[in-house]
Design a protein around this motif. Sequence first.
Motif, PDB file in Angstrom:
ATOM      1  N   LEU A 147      74.556 -43.031 153.054  1.00 41.47           N
ATOM      2  CA  LEU A 147      74.606 -44.474 153.352  1.00 41.47           C
ATOM      3  C   LEU A 147      75.879 -44.849 153.963  1.00 41.47           C
ATOM      4  CD1 LEU A 147      73.656 -47.527 152.261  1.00 41.47           C
ATOM      5  CD2 LEU A 147      74.739 -47.109 150.002  1.00 41.47           C
ATOM      6  N   LEU A 148      76.966 -44.257 153.658  1.00 43.74           N
ATOM      7  CA  LEU A 148      78.340 -44.532 154.447  1.00 43.74           C
ATOM      8  C   LEU A 148      78.134 -44.426 155.926  1.00 43.74           C
ATOM      9  CD1 LEU A 148      80.991 -43.252 152.028  1.00 43.74           C
ATOM     10  CD2 LEU A 148      80.433 -45.619 152.388  1.00 43.74           C
ATOM     11  N   GLU A 149      77.215 -43.285 156.218  1.00 41.94           N
ATOM     12  CA  GLU A 149      77.368 -42.899 157.617  1.00 41.94           C
ATOM     13  C   GLU A 149      76.383 -44.078 158.175  1.00 41.94           C
ATOM     14  OE1 GLU A 149      75.973 -39.050 157.464  1.00 41.94           O
ATOM     15  OE2 GLU A 149      77.901 -38.129 157.584  1.00 41.94           O
ATOM     16  N   ALA A 150      75.228 -44.554 157.612  1.00 41.48           N
ATOM     17  CA  ALA A 150      74.324 -45.538 158.044  1.00 41.48           C
ATOM     18  C   ALA A 150      75.123 -46.833 158.382  1.00 41.48           C
ATOM     19  CB  ALA A 150      73.231 -45.621 157.025  1.00 41.48           C
ATOM     20  N   ASN A 151      75.872 -47.148 157.291  1.00 42.16           N
ATOM     21  CA  ASN A 151      76.973 -48.418 157.584  1.00 42.16           C
ATOM     22  C   ASN A 151      78.049 -48.171 158.582  1.00 42.16           C
ATOM     23  OD1 ASN A 151      75.772 -49.805 155.340  1.00 42.16           O
ATOM     24  ND2 ASN A 151      77.116 -48.852 153.750  1.00 42.16           N
ATOM     25  N   LEU A 152      78.342 -46.956 158.801  1.00 47.37           N
ATOM     26  CA  LEU A 152      79.432 -46.633 160.057  1.00 47.37           C
ATOM     27  C   LEU A 152      78.615 -47.009 161.412  1.00 47.37           C
ATOM     28  CD1 LEU A 152      81.970 -45.739 161.012  1.00 47.37           C
ATOM     29  CD2 LEU A 152      80.956 -43.223 161.143  1.00 47.37           C
ATOM     30  N   ASP A 153      77.239 -46.479 161.301  1.00 44.15           N
ATOM     31  CA  ASP A 153      76.658 -46.559 162.486  1.00 44.15           C
ATOM     32  C   ASP A 153      76.319 -48.151 162.673  1.00 44.15           C
ATOM     33  OD1 ASP A 153      76.367 -44.166 163.078  1.00 44.15           O
ATOM     34  OD2 ASP A 153      74.513 -43.746 161.961  1.00 44.15           O
ATOM     35  N   ALA A 154      76.057 -48.745 161.717  1.00 44.12           N
ATOM     36  CA  ALA A 154      75.895 -50.499 161.964  1.00 44.12           C
ATOM     37  C   ALA A 154      77.087 -51.033 162.088  1.00 44.12           C
ATOM     38  CB  ALA A 154      75.186 -50.902 160.677  1.00 44.12           C
ATOM     39  N   GLY A 155      78.348 -50.454 162.118  1.00 41.17           N
ATOM     40  CA  GLY A 155      79.560 -51.270 162.184  1.00 41.17           C
ATOM     41  C   GLY A 155      80.140 -52.095 161.037  1.00 41.17           C
ATOM     42  N   LEU A 156      79.553 -51.478 159.956  1.00 35.95           N
ATOM     43  CA  LEU A 156      79.961 -52.277 158.635  1.00 35.95           C
ATOM     44  C   LEU A 156      81.104 -51.642 157.864  1.00 35.95           C
ATOM     45  CD1 LEU A 156      76.405 -53.093 157.229  1.00 35.95           C
ATOM     46  CD2 LEU A 156      77.982 -54.674 158.401  1.00 35.95           C
ATOM     47  N   ILE A 157      81.449 -50.370 158.283  1.00 30.58           N
ATOM     48  CA  ILE A 157      82.667 -49.789 157.743  1.00 30.58           C
ATOM     49  C   ILE A 157      83.360 -48.797 158.874  1.00 30.58           C
ATOM     50  CG2 ILE A 157      81.225 -47.535 157.051  1.00 30.58           C
ATOM     51  CD1 ILE A 157      82.734 -47.562 154.613  1.00 30.58           C
ATOM     52  N   ASP A 158      84.754 -48.625 158.835  1.00 26.64           N
ATOM     53  CA  ASP A 158      85.332 -47.998 159.678  1.00 26.64           C
ATOM     54  C   ASP A 158      85.184 -46.407 159.622  1.00 26.64           C
ATOM     55  OD1 ASP A 158      88.096 -47.006 158.145  1.00 26.64           O
ATOM     56  OD2 ASP A 158      87.520 -49.164 157.766  1.00 26.64           O
ATOM     57  N   ILE A 159      85.710 -45.595 160.440  1.00 21.54           N
ATOM     58  CA  ILE A 159      85.218 -44.204 160.457  1.00 21.54           C
ATOM     59  C   ILE A 159      86.459 -43.537 159.462  1.00 21.54           C
ATOM     60  CG2 ILE A 159      86.993 -43.857 162.185  1.00 21.54           C
ATOM     61  CD1 ILE A 159      84.109 -41.648 161.307  1.00 21.54           C
ATOM     62  N   ALA A 160      87.731 -44.120 159.190  1.00 19.43           N
ATOM     63  CA  ALA A 160      88.575 -43.539 158.430  1.00 19.43           C
ATOM     64  C   ALA A 160      88.236 -43.731 156.766  1.00 19.43           C
ATOM     65  CB  ALA A 160      89.713 -44.465 158.515  1.00 19.43           C
ATOM     66  N   GLN A 161      87.349 -44.526 156.618  1.00 20.03           N
ATOM     67  CA  GLN A 161      86.776 -44.421 155.063  1.00 20.03           C
ATOM     68  C   GLN A 161      85.759 -43.231 154.956  1.00 20.03           C
ATOM     69  OE1 GLN A 161      86.004 -48.293 152.880  1.00 20.03           O
ATOM     70  NE2 GLN A 161      86.523 -49.345 154.937  1.00 20.03           N
ATOM     71  N   VAL A 162      84.888 -43.131 156.092  1.00 21.19           N
ATOM     72  CA  VAL A 162      84.077 -42.245 156.116  1.00 21.19           C
ATOM     73  C   VAL A 162      84.501 -40.952 155.968  1.00 21.19           C
ATOM     74  CG1 VAL A 162      81.897 -41.181 156.930  1.00 21.19           C
ATOM     75  CG2 VAL A 162      82.286 -43.712 157.153  1.00 21.19           C
ATOM     76  N   ASP A 163      85.643 -40.936 156.731  1.00 16.63           N
ATOM     77  CA  ASP A 163      86.325 -39.567 156.681  1.00 16.63           C
ATOM     78  C   ASP A 163      87.091 -39.204 155.441  1.00 16.63           C
ATOM     79  OD1 ASP A 163      85.200 -38.793 159.332  1.00 16.63           O
ATOM     80  OD2 ASP A 163      87.341 -39.479 160.442  1.00 16.63           O
ATOM     81  N   GLN A 164      87.509 -40.238 154.901  1.00 19.15           N
ATOM     82  CA  GLN A 164      88.043 -39.997 153.512  1.00 19.15           C
ATOM     83  C   GLN A 164      87.137 -39.502 152.686  1.00 19.15           C
ATOM     84  OE1 GLN A 164      89.695 -43.569 151.830  1.00 19.15           O
ATOM     85  NE2 GLN A 164      90.832 -42.331 150.345  1.00 19.15           N
ATOM     86  N   PHE A 165      86.156 -40.178 152.689  1.00 17.23           N
ATOM     87  CA  PHE A 165      84.868 -39.781 151.642  1.00 17.23           C
ATOM     88  C   PHE A 165      84.366 -38.261 151.959  1.00 17.23           C
ATOM     89  CE2 PHE A 165      80.879 -40.201 149.426  1.00 17.23           C
ATOM     90  CZ  PHE A 165      81.256 -41.248 148.378  1.00 17.23           C
ATOM     91  N   ARG A 166      84.309 -37.690 153.386  1.00 18.28           N
ATOM     92  CA  ARG A 166      83.765 -36.454 153.517  1.00 18.28           C
ATOM     93  C   ARG A 166      85.028 -35.481 153.170  1.00 18.28           C
ATOM     94  NH1 ARG A 166      82.521 -38.176 159.808  1.00 18.28           N
ATOM     95  NH2 ARG A 166      80.455 -38.911 159.229  1.00 18.28           N
ATOM     96  N   GLN A 167      86.302 -35.942 153.372  1.00 18.10           N
ATOM     97  CA  GLN A 167      87.343 -34.892 153.052  1.00 18.10           C
ATOM     98  C   GLN A 167      87.542 -34.666 151.239  1.00 18.10           C
ATOM     99  OE1 GLN A 167      91.191 -36.472 153.933  1.00 18.10           O
ATOM    100  NE2 GLN A 167      92.126 -34.102 153.312  1.00 18.10           N
ATOM    101  N   ASN A 168      87.092 -35.911 150.707  1.00 11.69           N
ATOM    102  CA  ASN A 168      86.917 -35.946 149.285  1.00 11.69           C
ATOM    103  C   ASN A 168      85.828 -34.846 148.752  1.00 11.69           C
ATOM    104  OD1 ASN A 168      88.353 -37.391 146.564  1.00 11.69           O
ATOM    105  ND2 ASN A 168      85.849 -37.164 146.398  1.00 11.69           N
ATOM    106  N   ILE A 169      84.586 -34.894 149.478  1.00 12.09           N
ATOM    107  CA  ILE A 169      83.428 -34.178 149.258  1.00 12.09           C
ATOM    108  C   ILE A 169      83.955 -32.644 149.129  1.00 12.09           C
ATOM    109  CG2 ILE A 169      81.145 -33.386 149.842  1.00 12.09           C
ATOM    110  CD1 ILE A 169      80.872 -36.303 150.345  1.00 12.09           C
ATOM    111  N   GLU A 170      84.720 -32.224 150.489  1.00  9.38           N
ATOM    112  CA  GLU A 170      85.136 -30.899 150.566  1.00  9.38           C
ATOM    113  C   GLU A 170      86.252 -30.659 149.322  1.00  9.38           C
ATOM    114  OE1 GLU A 170      83.761 -29.203 152.538  1.00  9.38           O
ATOM    115  OE2 GLU A 170      82.417 -30.803 153.465  1.00  9.38           O
ATOM    116  N   THR A 171      86.914 -31.484 148.980  1.00  6.05           N
ATOM    117  CA  THR A 171      87.969 -31.216 147.937  1.00  6.05           C
ATOM    118  C   THR A 171      86.978 -30.860 146.604  1.00  6.05           C
ATOM    119  OG1 THR A 171      89.567 -32.386 149.046  1.00  6.05           O
ATOM    120  CG2 THR A 171      89.851 -31.977 146.710  1.00  6.05           C
ATOM    121  N   GLU A 172      86.363 -31.701 146.328  1.00  7.19           N
ATOM    122  CA  GLU A 172      85.339 -31.614 145.191  1.00  7.19           C
ATOM    123  C   GLU A 172      84.579 -30.152 145.309  1.00  7.19           C
ATOM    124  OE1 GLU A 172      84.457 -34.305 141.842  1.00  7.19           O
ATOM    125  OE2 GLU A 172      86.027 -33.713 143.028  1.00  7.19           O
TER     126      GLU A 172
END
Length: 973
Positions: free
Chosen positions: A386-411
Amino acid sequence: MNPKSLVTIGKLATCAALSTLFCWASSGCNRYGYVANADAEAQSLVAQKSNNPRWAIDNFNIDVNPRSRYYDTYDPVKPPMPPDDPYSHRYMHMVDNKKGWSHWGRNGIRPILENPRWLEELYQHSEVTEQGEIMLDLDDSVRLAILQSPDYQQQLETIYLSSLDVSTERFRFDVQFFGGNFTQFEHLGQERAGGESSKLRLDNGLEMNRRFATAGEFLVGIANSTVWEFAGPNRGVTTSILNFGLVQPILRAGGRVIALEQLTIAERTLLANLRAYAQYRQGFYTQVAFGELGVAGPQRRGGFFGGTGLTGFTGQGSGGFGGVGDATGFGRGFNANGAGGAGASGSGFAGGGAGTVGGFLGLLQQLQQIRNTQDSLSAQERTLDLLEANLDAGLIDIAQVDQFRQNIETERANLLQAHNNLETALDTFKRSTLGLPPNLPIALNDELIQKFKLTDPATTQTQVAIEEYISQFGDLPHIPTLEDLQMSIQDVDSLQHQVDTRVSEIPQDLQKLESVTPTRTLEMTESERGLFERDKDRLIEEVDDLESRNDANRENVEKLAGQIGQVEPNIVADQLVARLVEMKNLVSELGLIEARARIEQINVQRVYLTPEQALEIARANRLDWMNNRASLVDTWRLIEYNANALKSNLTIAFSGDLQTLGENPAQFRSQTGSLRASVQFDPPLTRLVERNSFRQQLIEYQQDRRDLIQFDDSVFADLRASLRTLEQLRLNLEIQRRAVVIAIRRVDQTREALSAPVAPAEPGQPALSLGPTAAQNLLFALSDLRNTQNNLMSVWLNYEANRMRLYRQLGIMQIDQEGIWIDTPLDLRPPETSEEIELPPAVPMEWLQEGFFELPEEAEVEETESTDLAQPASPEPPLWRVDRWLARLLPQGKENVSAPPKPSAYSDQVAIVDQPKSPADEALVAPLPESYEIEVSRERRYTNSEIQQMLQQMRARKEGEQPAAPLFPLENG
């Protein structure tokens, strides 16, 4: 030597050899017989000491169960040689160029040490999963540990050895018989003086020895000697002697205080070990349950340097050059350990938790924490699309998506570490607690923590299926074909059927909640009970609304199926998306309702006990407390034991013998007898060593006396801490219960915020976004949900562990024959009385609206008082001022005052009469002219006469009249 003499010699030698062989054969030199006799005597001694059901052992034996891994399948009396190191083994056959004993291997050589059939027996008597794992719950773990644990077997063997010490000391006072034969043949050659001769000598003796409880010793013996001389006339001489002796010390080394001390210690130690074993069984259960033994098992006092009995006993307790030392612990068996403190080790994942526990409960805790982490990781992975879809739509910036991805790897990394920690804990539990090899596959029965699965896995699967289908549906063309719509309707109908199934099971959770409602509300106050009932009613209303919305959504799906081919395809597609979104919202709300219904079913068994009650229960029931008191007396007795060595040595001895006449070995005559009497006196001229030993024992007694006092204090402190911890955990459980509900709601809200459509931007304005913290908010919400779930479980598990610990500390933990705890409620609340309390008369409202009458120096007193009683200004009648005024005027230490109830562990009843707030308050205290009654608690009660006089004063002040004598006459105005 003539042939006749040689024949005679041969016959005599044969008789001597046969008699020696007979004596050896009849002496009982049989290993199996000795072992059987020792087992029977140990069982009898333990049965004698099992005179109380609290520490009785039925059918005591130390035989290992044939199902155990440690069962010896070979002959235990003549065991074969175990596998030896080959380099060390050669010294058994040749050492220092000397040939060794050649019969070391006559009993065989065993290839392995453990029971070869134990694994087969384990699988036959255990529940096995399809994967070949042994399924274990808490009770199964305890039974398996008792069967396999070497430590548990060692406790029984310690009791066995302690009983052998008793048999050794008892044997010292038994009538002991000794006998033997000595045969000697002597030949002298012709060149010796007196010429050639041959002589055969046969000596036989029998002796009886008896030691008395007064330290005296009596001896009776008979000896016979026959000598044949083969020279000249070949003559023989036979003589017999009957002798006796009696020795009795009078002062030093005499008396029962000396003679019976070793036997007394051995007997009392065996009794103490039976009690210690009963307490060890309690600690063994808690060790398996949450990893804490907390008690000391049986300890053998005899056997210094490997000997049995009290070898080396000197009477000194724990040290000194003349004492045995701590190796035996004579008179120093005192255990100052308070048997476990309160609270668990470790720390939780987030603030507000109660930390981790050990043992089987700790394994379940780690298992559920892994599941919570997996759920959190799965939710993050689903949200990433969902975040990546919002990123493609310009509704969220890449920093937030990368933060989410990094948290997934940490988890994911944390999850790997958690799995590794669980496997390590399992290996340790199998090896150290159960006595099993670490590679044995086992599975944990998680029925105990099923209540912490707040959302049904089927609900989560349905939610995932809906979200995945929504993503797939978005891949269809903008204007889908009829075939696509028909297939989609079938898929949506299947999803709707899953939602219907989940909604239909919700009433079951409500029924379970209703069944535990009486237990949950039993401990609540009226306000808490009202809040709980309102929440439950609101939950029922939400379920009704959810069912209505689901019925409406199902009808809409059925209508859409009939509109295919009649309505524009894009319109049908939009309606399908709306129905899918509604399904997703319904399942999300369904999960929240499930969690709220199930979380209210989590409950604990409250303990009603004050610290004073707990101390008295422990004092009466703790077996180690009994042993510690007995150990102090052991040390005290040794004072007299060592003081005896300071006395003079005065010993009286009698002895005599009676011989035979002629060749008749039984012809005793008094003319051949002798009688002797003696007195030995040794004055205490040199007693330096004895003096030091005596002084040491005096010091050690005082040390043990202080230790026992400290033991009382440590037990009391532990009980107080345990009760406080239990109450803290009980209250914290309610806090964590609410925190989980809040966390679930936050996750649901942040997900909705990410999924909600963004309003189109105004002409000429940049596109709107979801905000700079949208992803971070969801991460925090998911993290808090996982942490609060872990904290809730940790609080509940720690409460159960601390409750077990409290029962063990009190000495009331009942363990059945299989080693399982019989859990019984602990409720020592006083019974509720049905007495009707006299109500005070009603107060006219117009008087209350006037306020209160002023006290002299009221303002000055208020300045020195604590702000605890401060109240905000209010139009309501300030009755609290009257209440405060009466509280300050209560007398100190007057007679005829009914004492308030004794404070309990869960009430803050404080007698204000015993705690003046300030010197100014003390100055206002004055004696009452008549007796009165008052009970100061959360609600203060006054007698009717006091209230009547108070109202009279208020009425007089209101009407401007001079009041009668005040209820509390004041000094200095």
